[in-house]
Scaffold this motif. Structure first.
Motif, mmCIF file in Angstrom:
data_model
loop_
_atom_site.group_PDB
_atom_site.id
_atom_site.type_symbol
_atom_site.label_atom_id
_atom_site.label_comp_id
_atom_site.label_asym_id
_atom_site.label_seq_id
_atom_site.Cartn_x
_atom_site.Cartn_y
_atom_site.Cartn_z
ATOM 1 N N ASN A 95 31.020 34.797 43.165
ATOM 2 C CA ASN A 95 31.921 35.028 42.030
ATOM 3 C C ASN A 95 32.257 36.509 41.858
ATOM 4 O O ASN A 95 31.483 37.386 42.222
ATOM 5 C CB ASN A 95 31.259 34.520 40.744
ATOM 6 N N ALA A 96 33.421 36.734 41.274
ATOM 7 C CA ALA A 96 33.774 38.098 40.882
ATOM 8 C C ALA A 96 32.947 38.438 39.648
ATOM 9 O O ALA A 96 32.742 37.577 38.788
ATOM 10 C CB ALA A 96 35.259 38.166 40.553
ATOM 11 N N ASP A 97 32.471 39.671 39.560
ATOM 12 C CA ASP A 97 31.678 39.967 38.371
ATOM 13 C C ASP A 97 32.613 40.167 37.168
ATOM 14 O O ASP A 97 33.790 40.483 37.331
ATOM 15 C CB ASP A 97 30.711 41.131 38.596
ATOM 16 N N PRO A 98 32.096 39.954 35.959
ATOM 17 C CA PRO A 98 32.955 39.997 34.764
ATOM 18 C C PRO A 98 33.722 41.309 34.632
ATOM 19 O O PRO A 98 34.855 41.315 34.134
ATOM 20 C CB PRO A 98 31.956 39.813 33.617
ATOM 21 N N ALA A 99 33.143 42.407 35.112
ATOM 22 C CA ALA A 99 33.849 43.689 35.020
ATOM 23 C C ALA A 99 35.110 43.683 35.885
ATOM 24 O O ALA A 99 36.125 44.296 35.526
ATOM 25 C CB ALA A 99 32.927 44.826 35.441
ATOM 26 N N GLU A 151 45.880 36.087 39.397
ATOM 27 C CA GLU A 151 45.746 37.281 40.241
ATOM 28 C C GLU A 151 44.395 37.283 40.965
ATOM 29 O O GLU A 151 44.315 37.602 42.152
ATOM 30 C CB GLU A 151 45.912 38.553 39.401
ATOM 31 N N LEU A 152 43.356 36.887 40.255
ATOM 32 C CA LEU A 152 42.034 36.794 40.896
ATOM 33 C C LEU A 152 42.085 35.813 42.068
ATOM 34 O O LEU A 152 41.567 36.085 43.154
ATOM 35 C CB LEU A 152 40.988 36.343 39.868
ATOM 36 N N ILE A 153 42.760 34.698 41.863
ATOM 37 C CA ILE A 153 42.878 33.697 42.934
ATOM 38 C C ILE A 153 43.763 34.215 44.067
ATOM 39 O O ILE A 153 43.500 33.968 45.237
ATOM 40 C CB ILE A 153 43.409 32.357 42.379
ATOM 41 N N ARG A 154 44.808 34.958 43.714
ATOM 42 C CA ARG A 154 45.658 35.541 44.765
ATOM 43 C C ARG A 154 44.808 36.392 45.703
ATOM 44 O O ARG A 154 44.876 36.270 46.923
ATOM 45 C CB ARG A 154 46.767 36.415 44.161
ATOM 46 N N GLN A 155 43.983 37.239 45.118
ATOM 47 C CA GLN A 155 43.168 38.128 45.941
ATOM 48 C C GLN A 155 42.138 37.325 46.739
ATOM 49 O O GLN A 155 42.009 37.491 47.955
ATOM 50 C CB GLN A 155 42.472 39.166 45.054
ATOM 51 N N TRP A 156 41.426 36.454 46.052
ATOM 52 C CA TRP A 156 40.357 35.682 46.689
ATOM 53 C C TRP A 156 40.875 34.816 47.844
ATOM 54 O O TRP A 156 40.224 34.649 48.877
ATOM 55 C CB TRP A 156 39.677 34.798 45.636
ATOM 56 N N SER A 157 42.081 34.271 47.666
ATOM 57 C CA SER A 157 42.606 33.344 48.674
ATOM 58 C C SER A 157 43.292 34.061 49.839
ATOM 59 O O SER A 157 43.600 33.434 50.845
ATOM 60 C CB SER A 157 43.577 32.344 48.030
ATOM 61 N N SER A 158 43.544 35.371 49.688
ATOM 62 C CA SER A 158 44.276 36.101 50.735
ATOM 63 C C SER A 158 43.414 36.271 51.976
ATOM 64 O O SER A 158 42.337 36.857 51.916
ATOM 65 C CB SER A 158 44.713 37.477 50.221
ATOM 66 N N LYS A 200 34.229 30.298 32.897
ATOM 67 C CA LYS A 200 35.160 31.181 33.617
ATOM 68 C C LYS A 200 34.484 31.960 34.735
ATOM 69 O O LYS A 200 35.062 32.162 35.794
ATOM 70 C CB LYS A 200 35.830 32.146 32.635
ATOM 71 N N ASP A 201 33.247 32.378 34.495
ATOM 72 C CA ASP A 201 32.558 33.205 35.499
ATOM 73 C C ASP A 201 32.304 32.456 36.810
ATOM 74 O O ASP A 201 32.076 33.075 37.841
ATOM 75 C CB ASP A 201 31.199 33.684 34.949
ATOM 76 N N ASP A 202 32.307 31.132 36.744
ATOM 77 C CA ASP A 202 31.980 30.334 37.939
ATOM 78 C C ASP A 202 33.198 29.977 38.788
ATOM 79 O O ASP A 202 33.077 29.225 39.760
ATOM 80 C CB ASP A 202 31.306 29.017 37.517
ATOM 81 N N LEU A 203 34.353 30.500 38.434
ATOM 82 C CA LEU A 203 35.592 30.012 39.057
ATOM 83 C C LEU A 203 35.574 30.064 40.589
ATOM 84 O O LEU A 203 35.825 29.061 41.248
ATOM 85 C CB LEU A 203 36.805 30.798 38.527
ATOM 86 N N LEU A 204 35.299 31.233 41.149
ATOM 87 C CA LEU A 204 35.446 31.363 42.604
ATOM 88 C C LEU A 204 34.436 30.494 43.356
ATOM 89 O O LEU A 204 34.767 29.906 44.391
ATOM 90 C CB LEU A 204 35.327 32.831 43.034
ATOM 91 N N ALA A 205 33.216 30.391 42.828
ATOM 92 C CA ALA A 205 32.223 29.544 43.491
ATOM 93 C C ALA A 205 32.650 28.076 43.439
ATOM 94 O O ALA A 205 32.481 27.330 44.414
ATOM 95 C CB ALA A 205 30.855 29.724 42.837
ATOM 96 N N PHE A 206 33.231 27.665 42.323
ATOM 97 C CA PHE A 206 33.666 26.270 42.218
ATOM 98 C C PHE A 206 34.848 26.002 43.143
ATOM 99 O O PHE A 206 34.915 24.957 43.807
ATOM 100 C CB PHE A 206 34.031 25.943 40.758
ATOM 101 N N LEU A 207 35.771 26.960 43.214
ATOM 102 C CA LEU A 207 36.900 26.806 44.147
ATOM 103 C C LEU A 207 36.382 26.739 45.586
ATOM 104 O O LEU A 207 36.848 25.929 46.393
ATOM 105 C CB LEU A 207 37.885 27.966 44.002
ATOM 106 N N GLU A 208 35.392 27.577 45.893
ATOM 107 C CA GLU A 208 34.833 27.564 47.254
ATOM 108 C C GLU A 208 34.243 26.187 47.578
ATOM 109 O O GLU A 208 34.426 25.669 48.682
ATOM 110 C CB GLU A 208 33.765 28.658 47.394
ATOM 111 N N ALA A 209 33.561 25.606 46.601
ATOM 112 C CA ALA A 209 32.965 24.284 46.827
ATOM 113 C C ALA A 209 34.050 23.232 47.084
ATOM 114 O O ALA A 209 33.941 22.419 48.011
ATOM 115 C CB ALA A 209 32.108 23.891 45.629
ATOM 116 N N ILE A 210 35.112 23.262 46.284
ATOM 117 C CA ILE A 210 36.211 22.299 46.487
ATOM 118 C C ILE A 210 36.825 22.484 47.875
ATOM 119 O O ILE A 210 37.023 21.530 48.630
ATOM 120 C CB ILE A 210 37.319 22.471 45.420
ATOM 121 N N MET A 211 37.094 23.743 48.222
ATOM 122 C CA MET A 211 37.768 24.015 49.487
ATOM 123 C C MET A 211 36.888 23.634 50.678
ATOM 124 O O MET A 211 37.381 23.161 51.696
ATOM 125 C CB MET A 211 38.138 25.505 49.601
#
Lengths: 173, 556
Positions: free
Chosen positions: B281-285, B147-154, B224-235
């Motif tokens: 990154n999305a914050d843990p909250a 779900e986090l990726i769904r939102q981030w990638s939209s 886990k906290d680094d997910l979006l930044a790592f995806l951004e780097a790959i993309m």
């Protein structure tokens, strides 16, 4: 070629130079290949901009970033999205001058271009003739906020939620 | 399951309005057909062989009863009373009118659904393990990540004009049911052996299509906290460096292959180290907010084995067989996760009528927390069923033709729509699937053969995942005649493997014979308790090739 930014159409203050000859130009826009030589001839009150292809390596570009007032990133086609990432990299490397997207973009890409760090769009005549500036200004606001952090919108959805959470906690305590 | 907040709601409504405006600008000539095409594709609208097709996103395959009823309604009102569930856990309607699409989008938005990024050169709808949250082998539920990726990638400003489409899948279990190694990015939640912290194993560069490849691990343990930044780097690395000179070489798997996984990893890690993670990154909250929606339901305290179930099984062998084949053990004692087969013999795999959708929605509401899952194998799942309710469910499914006991068996065939619907297809797929189903329709025979995955694609794009089928079938066109290539030994799980071609292509009518010969080799060669794929791995391709050649020669 027509130029626009988030306020509408604007006059281009930059003059394109085919080579490195920038004699009397106060704001000269030179091709990437001619940049080194142009910089050597630059006087103190002259400002230099460069037109770059979208396959340039940031490692090369970052060496001259501080000497540039404008970078025009070429979009060979609207479907070629390299320019968006290149803009983001240029901004991430601290470039604070004007960033221009140059090529046949479509109005639906305006918001993306601004989010990635572009300031203005330079369009070929044919694209601009089909898509009046009103369409660009309308398109840019169609999605009021996205989810991505770090793309120039401090009211992105994730940060708005964070703010709402903080307010909730304050209210509760 | 996840519920939209005011922000999600507004976002999807604005996207519908935006699409309306895009259609209007196409019609008044402001944008060309060429410019409009990616805009409509990114909203799921395809121009197919006979009509437009609308592909609806079912994020990570999770649906509520209310949503499924709305899909049934749309199917009835705007299509021909049925829909097709795909290998990407989405739903396709094959006959909508273009002018109805904005209205359909409104109806979808009413139930928190959309068609965003179900096609086009962007990050596609994210998929996940269909047994998320209920599987016994699960380390952590993959749905909050998805779900986090769904939102981030939209509508991602930077990654909406990629060299090619981009697919992400997530699993949180030991056994991979999400085919993560055949995705551009595959994420696996796993515990770090020392810190015991749950982190991601990140694979990149898997994919099927004309150049099938298994994904390669670029990071063993990503916090886990680094997910979006790592995806951004790959993309970012892919967006800048992926090939754009040839659409057949534009997927990230080709970039990884051409520069090597070491170099790809180095570039990603360099970019990841350089970018400002905390600002991305999305914050843990926020992650916790999303995760709270996927909290397990309040299970009843039940004995591990239901006596009611055991008694009804004893009295009814057909029911007992269905339970044995179509359910898996559940995290909660006394519960089962039930797979409803959309593969009755002779029907198009993955199709469901509006009436069938409504029945499944009703059953989910009554017996499964009003939640349904769509599997990449084109079946439906009721994830939270009390064992004692299985008999009642079975009876009602039976009345609607949905009680086939064949999950994971030879008639549970994955098939793309093929030449019957698809503009890209070079051969028919559905009739091949139906012919094989008829050949192996006998329940006892299916049971004797055991687990065997047949996957059929009607062209080289491999939507039917044929490369990772135990037996794969690829339909091609040779000199105006349909020809079917058979592969053997593919595997879609954590033992991911690409199947090998057995020999020359066959005519459609010879395919069932060839499959039968292959199966017979297994039946005569298998060791005690050995499954088909285990047998292929142990004895190798040679005996199967020999049997296949007999069919090929007989028809040559």
């Amino acid at each position: 070629m027509p130029l626009l930014d988030r306020n509408g159409t604007k006059v281009d203050a930059w003059t394109r130079s085919e080579g490195s000859g920038i004699d009397n130009l106060s704001q000269a826009l030179v091709p990437w290949e001619a940049l080194t030589e142009a910089l050597q001839h630059k006087t103190r009150d002259q400002r230099i901009g460069v037109v770059i292809p979208n396959n340039i390596r940031i490692a090369e570009l970052k060496l001259v970033l501080r000497q540039l007032s404008l970078i025009a990133v070429s979009f060979p086609a609207y479907s070629d999205g390299r320019g968006f990432s290149l803009a983001k990299l240029i901004r991430n490397h601290g470039f604070t001058g004007t960033l221009r997207a140059s090529g046949p973009l479509i109005a639906d890409q305006f918001a993306y271009a601004l989010a990635c760090g572009f300031d203005e769009i330079e369009l070929p005549e044919a694209s601009a003739a089909r898509q009046p500036v009103e369409q660009w200004l309308k398109a840019v606001g169609q999605i009021s906020h996205g989810y991505q952090r770090g793309y120039g919108d401090s009211h992105n959805i994730l940060d708005q939620r964070r703010t709402a959470r903080a307010a909730g906690r304050l209210a509760a305590s | 399951m996840y519920r939209y907040d005011e922000f999600d709601e507004r976002f999807v409504r604005e996207r519908v309005a935006q699409f309306r405006d895009q259609v209007a600008r196409r019609l008044d000539g402001s944008i060309t057909e060429d410019e409009f095409k990616p805009l409509r594709l990114k909203n799921g609208v395809y121009l197919q062989l006979h009509a437009y097709m609308l592909r609806i996103a079912i994020p990570y395959g999770t649906l509520s009863s209310k949503q499924l009823r709305q899909l049934a309604l749309i199917g009835e009102r705007y299509d021909r009373g049925y829909g097709h569930f795909t290998t990407r856990q989405n739903l396709q309607f094959n006959w909508p009118k273009l002018r109805d699409v904005p209205e359909i989008l409104d109806l979808l938005a009413d139930v928190e659904m959309h068609c965003i990024q179900t096609s086009g050169n962007c990050i596609r709808n994210v998929t996940a393990d269909h047994f998320a949250g209920v599987a016994q082998d699960e380390i952590e539920d993959p749905r909050p990540t998805a779900e986090l990726i769904r939102q981030w990638s939209s509508l991602h400003p930077e990654f909406d004009y990629l060299p090619r489409k981009f697919k992400i899948a997530v699993t949180g279990a030991e056994h991979d049911r999400a085919v993560i190694k055949a995705h551009d990015i595959g994420l696996r939640l796993r515990r770090h052996p020392d810190t015991h912290e749950v982190s991601y194993e990140v694979s990149v560069g898997g994919g099927l299509g004309r150049t099938p490849m298994i994904g390669k691990v670029v990071r063993d343990y990503l916090p886990k906290d680094d997910l979006l930044a790592f995806l951004e780097a790959i993309m970012r690395v892919y967006n800048l460096e992926g090939r754009r000179d040839n659409k057949y070489k534009a997927r990230v798997k080709i970039l990884v292959h051409e520069i090597g996984v070491e170099e790809f990893r180095r570039r990603v890690e360099e970019e990841f180290a350089r970018l400002d993670g905390p600002s991305v990154n999305a914050d843990p909250a926020e992650v916790a907010r999303i995760a709270a929606y996927f909290k397990a339901p309040d299970y009843e305290a039940l004995p591990a084995i239901s006596r009611v179930l055991e008694a009804t099984k004893a009295a009814n062998p057909a029911f007992a067989r269905w339970v044995e084949v179509n359910t898996i053990p559940h995290k909660a004692p006394g519960y089962a996760a039930l797979t409803i087969s959309l593969k009755p013999v002779g029907e198009a795999p993955g199709d469901a009528t509006s009436d069938q959708m409504r029945l499944v929605a009703d059953l989910a509401e009554q017996y499964s927390q009003a939640e349904i899952r769509v599997t990449h194998a084109q079946n439906l799942v009721l994830p939270y069923v009390r064992q004692r309710d299985l008999f009642a469910i079975w009876q009602r499914l039976g009345e609607a033709g949905l009680a086939s006991a064949n999950i994971g068996l030879i008639t549970d065939i994955i098939s793309c729509p093929g030449l019957d619907y698809c503009a890209l297809a070079t051969a028919r797929s559905i009739p091949i699937a139906q012919a094989i189903q008829h050949r192996f329709a006998d329940d006892n025979r299916q049971k004797a053969i055991g687990e065997l995955n047949i996957k059929i694609s009607g062209c080289i794009n491999a939507c039917g995942h044929h490369h990772v089928g135990h037996i794969g079938i690829l339909g091609l066109e040779k000199r105006g005649i349909e020809s079917y290539q058979i592969t053997l030994g593919g595997d879609a799980t954590e033992n991911a493997a690409i199947g090998e071609i057995l020999g020359p292509g066959l005519a459609a009518e010879d395919v069932p014979d060839a499959i039968e010969r292959i199966v017979n080799v297994y039946l005569s060669e298998r060791a005690e308790g050995e499954s088909f794929i285990e047998n292929v791995r142990r004895i190798g391709l040679a005996p199967f090739k020999a049997a296949f050649q007999e069919v090929a020669h007989a028809v040559a």
